[in-house]
Design an enzyme around this catalytic site. Structure first.
Site, PDB file in Angstrom:
ATOM      1  N   GLU A  70      12.463 -19.749 -21.173  1.00  0.00           N
ATOM      2  CA  GLU A  70      12.825 -18.389 -21.591  1.00  0.00           C
ATOM      3  C   GLU A  70      13.679 -17.685 -20.543  1.00  0.00           C
ATOM      4  O   GLU A  70      14.729 -17.121 -20.863  1.00  0.00           O
ATOM      5  CB  GLU A  70      11.559 -17.555 -21.862  1.00  0.00           C
ATOM      6  CG  GLU A  70      11.911 -16.119 -22.201  1.00  0.00           C
ATOM      7  CD  GLU A  70      10.732 -15.259 -22.648  1.00  0.00           C
ATOM      8  OE1 GLU A  70       9.579 -15.631 -22.401  1.00  0.00           O
ATOM      9  OE2 GLU A  70      11.015 -14.211 -23.256  1.00  0.00           O
ATOM     10  N   ASP A  90       7.589 -21.248 -21.898  1.00  0.00           N
ATOM     11  CA  ASP A  90       7.472 -19.789 -21.811  1.00  0.00           C
ATOM     12  C   ASP A  90       6.509 -19.512 -20.658  1.00  0.00           C
ATOM     13  O   ASP A  90       5.303 -19.743 -20.769  1.00  0.00           O
ATOM     14  CB  ASP A  90       6.922 -19.198 -23.124  1.00  0.00           C
ATOM     15  CG  ASP A  90       7.121 -17.694 -23.157  1.00  0.00           C
ATOM     16  OD1 ASP A  90       7.285 -17.102 -22.071  1.00  0.00           O
ATOM     17  OD2 ASP A  90       7.114 -17.107 -24.254  1.00  0.00           O
ATOM     18  N   ILE A  92       5.440 -16.738 -19.256  1.00  0.00           N
ATOM     19  CA  ILE A  92       4.424 -15.748 -19.653  1.00  0.00           C
ATOM     20  C   ILE A  92       4.730 -15.359 -21.092  1.00  0.00           C
ATOM     21  O   ILE A  92       5.703 -14.655 -21.363  1.00  0.00           O
ATOM     22  CB  ILE A  92       4.436 -14.488 -18.764  1.00  0.00           C
ATOM     23  CG1 ILE A  92       4.163 -14.846 -17.295  1.00  0.00           C
ATOM     24  CG2 ILE A  92       3.381 -13.488 -19.263  1.00  0.00           C
ATOM     25  CD1 ILE A  92       4.049 -13.638 -16.368  1.00  0.00           C
ATOM     26  N   ASP A  93       3.932 -15.848 -22.021  1.00  0.00           N
ATOM     27  CA  ASP A  93       4.093 -15.435 -23.415  1.00  0.00           C
ATOM     28  C   ASP A  93       3.127 -14.270 -23.638  1.00  0.00           C
ATOM     29  O   ASP A  93       1.907 -14.441 -23.557  1.00  0.00           O
ATOM     30  CB  ASP A  93       3.782 -16.585 -24.369  1.00  0.00           C
ATOM     31  CG  ASP A  93       4.056 -16.164 -25.802  1.00  0.00           C
ATOM     32  OD1 ASP A  93       5.134 -15.607 -26.054  1.00  0.00           O
ATOM     33  OD2 ASP A  93       3.176 -16.351 -26.650  1.00  0.00           O
ATOM     34  N   THR A  95       4.476 -10.942 -22.312  1.00  0.00           N
ATOM     35  CA  THR A  95       4.804 -10.201 -21.082  1.00  0.00           C
ATOM     36  C   THR A  95       4.368  -8.732 -21.188  1.00  0.00           C
ATOM     37  O   THR A  95       3.867  -8.161 -20.219  1.00  0.00           O
ATOM     38  CB  THR A  95       6.325 -10.308 -20.799  1.00  0.00           C
ATOM     39  OG1 THR A  95       6.647 -11.684 -20.683  1.00  0.00           O
ATOM     40  CG2 THR A  95       6.705  -9.593 -19.512  1.00  0.00           C
ATOM     41  N   ASP A 220       8.362 -19.611 -27.663  1.00  0.00           N
ATOM     42  CA  ASP A 220       7.131 -18.960 -28.150  1.00  0.00           C
ATOM     43  C   ASP A 220       6.352 -19.899 -29.076  1.00  0.00           C
ATOM     44  O   ASP A 220       5.154 -19.713 -29.277  1.00  0.00           O
ATOM     45  CB  ASP A 220       7.457 -17.696 -28.968  1.00  0.00           C
ATOM     46  CG  ASP A 220       8.191 -16.628 -28.165  1.00  0.00           C
ATOM     47  OD1 ASP A 220       7.782 -16.364 -27.027  1.00  0.00           O
ATOM     48  OD2 ASP A 220       9.175 -16.065 -28.679  1.00  0.00           O
TER      49      ASP A 220
HETATM   50  C1  IPD Z   1       6.787 -12.380 -27.040  1.00  0.00           C
HETATM   51  C2  IPD Z   1       5.410 -12.556 -27.628  1.00  0.00           C
HETATM   52  C3  IPD Z   1       5.163 -11.540 -28.718  1.00  0.00           C
HETATM   53  C4  IPD Z   1       6.237 -11.541 -29.774  1.00  0.00           C
HETATM   54  C5  IPD Z   1       7.613 -11.440 -29.165  1.00  0.00           C
HETATM   55  C6  IPD Z   1       7.812 -12.533 -28.124  1.00  0.00           C
HETATM   56  P1  IPD Z   1       7.382 -13.006 -24.505  1.00  0.00           P
HETATM   57  O1  IPD Z   1       7.013 -13.363 -26.062  1.00  0.00           O
HETATM   58  O2  IPD Z   1       5.229 -13.848 -28.111  1.00  0.00           O
HETATM   59  O3  IPD Z   1       3.964 -11.832 -29.379  1.00  0.00           O
HETATM   60  O4  IPD Z   1       6.039 -10.445 -30.612  1.00  0.00           O
HETATM   61  O5  IPD Z   1       8.568 -11.596 -30.207  1.00  0.00           O
HETATM   62  O6  IPD Z   1       9.112 -12.433 -27.581  1.00  0.00           O
HETATM   63  O7  IPD Z   1       8.706 -12.309 -24.537  1.00  0.00           O
HETATM   64  O8  IPD Z   1       6.300 -12.127 -23.990  1.00  0.00           O
HETATM   65  O9  IPD Z   1       7.449 -14.340 -23.873  1.00  0.00           O
END
Ligand code: IPD
Length: 277
Positions: A70, A90, A92-93, A95, A220
């Site tokens: 990412e 990812d 930190i999924d 964030t 994700d």
């Molecule tokens: C996010 C999370 C979140 C989703 C966002 C993603 P990130 O990932 O998975 O649940 O709603 O669309 O981008 O940006 O925190 O790695």
């Protein structure tokens, strides 16, 4: 015969543990937040540090493998899925959850060969849950087998989604209308936990019956995809057709029937592709 992808998976678990330790330690300190594409698209020094650690620890052992991460993509690296062994990361999924210490924050890594997911690892850092799934060998949480609920009845289902894509007002309206349509089916409830990878693990272990999302990214989805299928669930495109990892959309569910019923309700909007360049 040695299963070389299993060796990669074992290494991945070790690296994910190290990454998870960094995330957990960071949660104890002040978190400096930066904005990426918008005021709701956040990144922290920990996202970047953890991704660098993961990629260098894997590259050291597997120098010819490919990576899609990412934060690397945010910094301009290509997001193209080749047939070669590819690690989709990812760091930190969730964030936004991390920034607020809302307890669903994960490190998610999926590994593909010939564009198929071979294994997925999702570590839910604050819950201290290590989810692992290897193609054909089942899904586990902290070493114990997990399986989907098997629910076939949408009206008895708990459905997860996210409200993430707000930049385009028309798309945002569709996101909200879709939630309303799902609630009106009716279902038992809709929840937005805030980490796509954790959402898939919640379906994989039967705590929720489905999860759908338009506008997420391959990093994700890749780790959690292995968890859901190995736990006996299904993963399809938002239209109900075959899943495409680079399509930025998915439905995962406890049964094909629940997945197709959700697809029937949803209005689809264009959200681009990860590999659109
Ligand atoms: C996010 C999370 C979140 C989703 C966002 C993603 P990130 O990932 O998975 O649940 O709603 O669309 O981008 O940006 O925190 O790695």
């Amino acid at each position: 015969m040695t299963d070389s992808w299993q060796e990669c998976m074992n290494h991945c678990v070790d690296v994910t543990k190290q990454a998870g330790k960094i995330v957990r330690e960071a949660l104890e300190k002040d978190i400096a937040v930066m904005e990426k594409s918008s005021p709701t698209d956040l990144v922290t020094e920990t996202d970047q540090r953890v991704e660098k650690l993961i990629i260098s620890a894997i590259r050291e052992k597997y120098p010819t493998h490919c990576f899609i991460g990412e934060e690397s993509v945010a910094a301009g690296a290509p997001s193209v899925l080749s047939d070669g062994p590819t690690w989709i990361i990812d760091p930190i999924d969730g964030t936004t959850n991390f920034v607020h210490r809302f307890p669903f924050v994960s490190v998610s890594i999926g590994f593909t060969v010939n564009k198929e997911v071979e294994f997925g690892i999702v570590y839910s850092c604050m819950e201290d849950k290590m989810y692992t799934a290897r193609r054909g060998k089942g899904a586990f949480c902290n070493g114990l087998p997990i399986k989907v609920s098997g629910q076939e009845d949408i009206t008895k289902s708990l459905v997860l989604t996210e409200m993430g894509l707000k930049k385009d007002p028309e798309h945002f309206k569709t996101v909200m209308d879709n939630i309303q349509k799902i609630l009106n089916v009716p279902v038992h409830g809709v929840r937005c936990p805030g980490s796509a990878a954790v959402n898939m693990c919640l379906v994989a272990c039967g705590a929720a019956d489905a999860y759908y999302h338009q506008g997420i990214y391959c990093w994700d989805m890749a780790g959690g995809a292995a968890l859901v299928t190995e736990a006996g669930g299904v993963i399809v495109d938002i239209t109900g057709g075959p899943f495409d990892l680079m399509s930025r959309r998915l439905i995962v569910a406890s049964s094909p029937r629940v997945a197709q019923r959700i697809a029937q309700e949803l209005t689809v909007f264009p959200c681009g592709r990860d590999d659109a360049g």
